[in-house]
Design a protein around this motif. Structure first.
Motif, PDB file in Angstrom:
ATOM      1  N   ARG A 123       0.874  -1.168   0.000  1.00  0.00           N
ATOM      2  CA  ARG A 123       0.000   0.000   0.000  1.00  0.00           C
ATOM      3  C   ARG A 123       0.914   1.221   0.000  1.00  0.00           C
ATOM      4  O   ARG A 123       1.530   1.544   1.021  1.00  0.00           O
ATOM      5  CB  ARG A 123      -0.916   0.017   1.226  1.00  0.00           C
ATOM      6  CG  ARG A 123      -1.863  -1.187   1.316  1.00  0.00           C
ATOM      7  CD  ARG A 123      -2.899  -1.150   0.193  1.00  0.00           C
ATOM      8  NE  ARG A 123      -3.901  -2.206   0.305  1.00  0.00           N
ATOM      9  CZ  ARG A 123      -3.807  -3.383  -0.271  1.00  0.00           C
ATOM     10  NH1 ARG A 123      -2.723  -3.690  -0.970  1.00  0.00           N
ATOM     11  NH2 ARG A 123      -4.773  -4.280  -0.152  1.00  0.00           N
ATOM     12  N   TYR A 167      -8.731   1.357  -9.477  1.00  0.00           N
ATOM     13  CA  TYR A 167      -9.686   1.736  -8.438  1.00  0.00           C
ATOM     14  C   TYR A 167      -9.037   1.614  -7.068  1.00  0.00           C
ATOM     15  O   TYR A 167      -8.485   0.566  -6.711  1.00  0.00           O
ATOM     16  CB  TYR A 167     -10.936   0.858  -8.509  1.00  0.00           C
ATOM     17  CG  TYR A 167     -11.835   1.001  -7.302  1.00  0.00           C
ATOM     18  CD1 TYR A 167     -12.355   2.248  -6.952  1.00  0.00           C
ATOM     19  CD2 TYR A 167     -12.152  -0.103  -6.507  1.00  0.00           C
ATOM     20  CE1 TYR A 167     -13.165   2.387  -5.827  1.00  0.00           C
ATOM     21  CE2 TYR A 167     -12.976   0.024  -5.400  1.00  0.00           C
ATOM     22  CZ  TYR A 167     -13.472   1.273  -5.059  1.00  0.00           C
ATOM     23  OH  TYR A 167     -14.269   1.410  -3.952  1.00  0.00           O
ATOM     24  N   ALA A 168      -9.094   2.707  -6.307  1.00  0.00           N
ATOM     25  CA  ALA A 168      -8.535   2.719  -4.957  1.00  0.00           C
ATOM     26  C   ALA A 168      -9.669   2.501  -3.958  1.00  0.00           C
ATOM     27  O   ALA A 168     -10.478   3.409  -3.726  1.00  0.00           O
ATOM     28  CB  ALA A 168      -7.839   4.048  -4.686  1.00  0.00           C
ATOM     29  N   HIS A 169      -9.758   1.311  -3.418  1.00  0.00           N
ATOM     30  CA  HIS A 169     -10.820   0.997  -2.459  1.00  0.00           C
ATOM     31  C   HIS A 169     -10.338   1.388  -1.070  1.00  0.00           C
ATOM     32  O   HIS A 169      -9.571   0.671  -0.422  1.00  0.00           O
ATOM     33  CB  HIS A 169     -11.156  -0.495  -2.523  1.00  0.00           C
ATOM     34  CG  HIS A 169     -12.398  -0.842  -1.758  1.00  0.00           C
ATOM     35  ND1 HIS A 169     -13.633  -0.310  -2.065  1.00  0.00           N
ATOM     36  CD2 HIS A 169     -12.601  -1.667  -0.689  1.00  0.00           C
ATOM     37  CE1 HIS A 169     -14.545  -0.794  -1.238  1.00  0.00           C
ATOM     38  NE2 HIS A 169     -13.946  -1.612  -0.381  1.00  0.00           N
ATOM     39  N   VAL A 170     -10.784   2.564  -0.614  1.00  0.00           N
ATOM     40  CA  VAL A 170     -10.338   3.114   0.665  1.00  0.00           C
ATOM     41  C   VAL A 170     -11.561   3.550   1.484  1.00  0.00           C
ATOM     42  O   VAL A 170     -11.746   4.736   1.778  1.00  0.00           O
ATOM     43  CB  VAL A 170      -9.365   4.299   0.456  1.00  0.00           C
ATOM     44  CG1 VAL A 170      -8.013   3.808  -0.038  1.00  0.00           C
ATOM     45  CG2 VAL A 170      -9.943   5.311  -0.554  1.00  0.00           C
ATOM     46  N   SER A 191      -3.524   3.338  -1.082  1.00  0.00           N
ATOM     47  CA  SER A 191      -4.163   2.345  -1.948  1.00  0.00           C
ATOM     48  C   SER A 191      -3.153   1.286  -2.351  1.00  0.00           C
ATOM     49  O   SER A 191      -1.930   1.486  -2.262  1.00  0.00           O
ATOM     50  CB  SER A 191      -4.749   3.018  -3.180  1.00  0.00           C
ATOM     51  OG  SER A 191      -3.734   3.650  -3.939  1.00  0.00           O
ATOM     52  N   GLN A 192      -3.657   0.143  -2.847  1.00  0.00           N
ATOM     53  CA  GLN A 192      -2.765  -0.939  -3.247  1.00  0.00           C
ATOM     54  C   GLN A 192      -1.948  -0.547  -4.464  1.00  0.00           C
ATOM     55  O   GLN A 192      -2.365   0.256  -5.296  1.00  0.00           O
ATOM     56  CB  GLN A 192      -3.560  -2.217  -3.512  1.00  0.00           C
ATOM     57  CG  GLN A 192      -4.547  -2.153  -4.663  1.00  0.00           C
ATOM     58  CD  GLN A 192      -5.479  -3.348  -4.648  1.00  0.00           C
ATOM     59  OE1 GLN A 192      -6.505  -3.343  -3.999  1.00  0.00           O
ATOM     60  NE2 GLN A 192      -5.119  -4.401  -5.378  1.00  0.00           N
TER      61      GLN A 192
END
Length: 451
Positions: free
Chosen positions: A16, A241-244, A448-449
């Motif tokens: 991350r 896509y940043a899933h945060v 984000s990853q």
């Protein structure tokens, strides 16, 4: 799968790390740097050096679930018009501190949804900015366009004020994916938007796509890519896509079980990249594509590609002045961010002060590392001899990190003398490589990853 296994071993699917649209990154910013430093830095600008201007419109009629930007929903124009009044007040405050004769080489309107503004507010805002910081003859004016929130009259108003580049938000054309992210946008609506832009003489178009969205698979993304190519953009941004959800509460509405797995996500990015390159686009940095004659492709070829809060750019202006709630200014002395929440921003401006609420004053080491990380992100290459020409022997302080990266990433990078190059099959690791030169690791920050 051997390549996938190597990338996994090196942390691609677990790491991350920042996207490095700035260095240091925003979590490092401190409230000890604010409006006072902002005013001092602005007043010290060289009037002979054009600046870039970023203007943030935080309002949206719909709040897309995937978005992590600073935005707020509204069903009426009342708060929007009030906000334009506050921006005019901010510009009046800026006029008191900016050196006379300062010019604007770039202007970008982002959001939120800038095209929520009706024509009368578009003209009012553009004229307010230009009255304080007049544009240069070759000024580039770009605007983020939501095809569902624009019409011919708005496009005509933007074009009349000098818009010559449009950035069209698409994300994905598949209705199943759109429903899962709270953003319904029919293809024919986007096509009509593009046709209206072309009719107004806007020849420079950027399309924004996102991979790694819920229910997105190879077939759906491939179909989206075909539709995007049919629109004829000059540039394409392909963001992961940043899933945060801990940062953006609306992302809690997204079904995590529907998100592609690690390998599937990586393969979606590879699929889209191959399609764009086959169609004649040049790969730019880690997530942009541009046609050969586009200024971004030219900048990448000539070594003038840069990275800022909007991603990759050919913008040569050293200073970026941010206007509006949460906007970040990049100044010779460092960064200053306006108060992030709109009410707090308004309160500061109405009190008769600039809105800077936190920031960072750059040290010599910061400046060196900022340029080193930008070289890695833009050119996949860090050349100490080039850094020495700008920073002297201080550049040699990066040698230990250079050696560690070469050891850790093996034949996915090449260390020749004082130059480190990320090989093509290792470029998925670029953000991780860049992070090895980051001396600011804020405690508790979550990014984000990397994939």
């Amino acid at each position: 799968m051997k390549q996938i296994d190597r990338l996994r071993t090196l942390g691609l699917f677990d790491a991350r790390v920042p996207r490095y649209t700035s260095y240091p990154t925003a979590p490092v910013f401190s409230p000890e740097v604010g409006a006072t430093q902002q005013a001092e830095a602005l007043s010290a600008l060289d009037p002979d050096e054009p600046v870039s201007v970023y203007l943030h419109i935080p309002f949206c009629e719909r709040l897309c679930w995937f978005c992590a930007c600073r935005t707020q929903g509204t069903k009426t124009l009342t708060p929007v018009e009030a906000y334009i009044g506050t921006l005019e007040q901010e510009l009046a405050l800026l006029q008191k501190v900016l050196p006379k004769g300062l010019r604007m080489g770039r202007m970008h309107w982002g959001g939120g949804t800038p095209t929520i503004l009706p024509p009368v507010l578009i003209h009012r805002l553009a004229q307010a900015v230009k009255s304080v910081i007049p544009p240069t003859e070759d000024c580039e004016f770009s605007v983020e366009i939501d095809p569902t929130m624009v019409d011919r009259h708005k496009i005509a108003a933007l074009a009349a004020e000098g818009m010559n580049r449009a950035s069209i938000g698409i994300q994905d054309f598949d209705p199943v994916v759109q429903k899962a992210i709270g953003r319904m946008q029919p293809h024919d609506v986007t096509r009509a938007c593009v046709d209206d832009l072309r009719a107004e003489g806007i020849r420079s178009l950027n399309a924004d796509l996102v991979y790694g969205l819920p229910h997105q698979d190879a077939a759906r993304l491939d179909d989206t890519v075909s539709k995007v190519l049919d629109l004829g953009p000059d540039r394409i941004a392909l963001f992961g896509y940043a899933h945060v959800p801990w940062m953006s509460k609306r992302q809690q509405l997204i079904d995590e079980e529907a998100l592609p797995g690690e390998v599937a996500r990586y393969e979606l990015a590879e699929l889209a990249a191959r399609r764009f390159e086959t169609a004649g686009f040049h790969s730019i940095g880690i997530d942009h594509f541009a046609l050969p004659g586009d200024a971004l492709a030219v900048a990448a070829t000539t070594g003038h590609l840069r990275r800022n809060f909007q991603g990759y750019t050919d913008d040569s202006c050293a200073t970026l002045i941010g206007l509006g709630a949460s906007s970040i200014s990049r100044l010779p002395s460092g960064y200053v961010q306006n108060a992030a929440a709109t009410p707090a921003y308004v309160q500061r401006i109405e009190a008769g002060q600039l809105a800077g609420a936190r920031g960072h004053v750059m040290t010599g080491d910061d400046l060196l590392r900022a340029r080193a990380i930008e070289m890695i992100m833009c050119d996949f290459r860090l050349d100490l001899s080039s850094l020495r020409s700008a920073f002297g022997v201080r550049a040699d302080s990066l040698k230990p990190e250079l050696a560690l990266v070469a050891e850790q990433f093996g034949d996915l990078v090449a260390l020749t003398g004082d130059a480190l190059t990320i090989r093509p099959d290792g470029r998925a690791l670029t953000r991780i490589v860049a992070s090895r030169f980051d001396s600011h690791v804020p405690e508790g920050a979550r990014f984000s990853q990397a994939s």
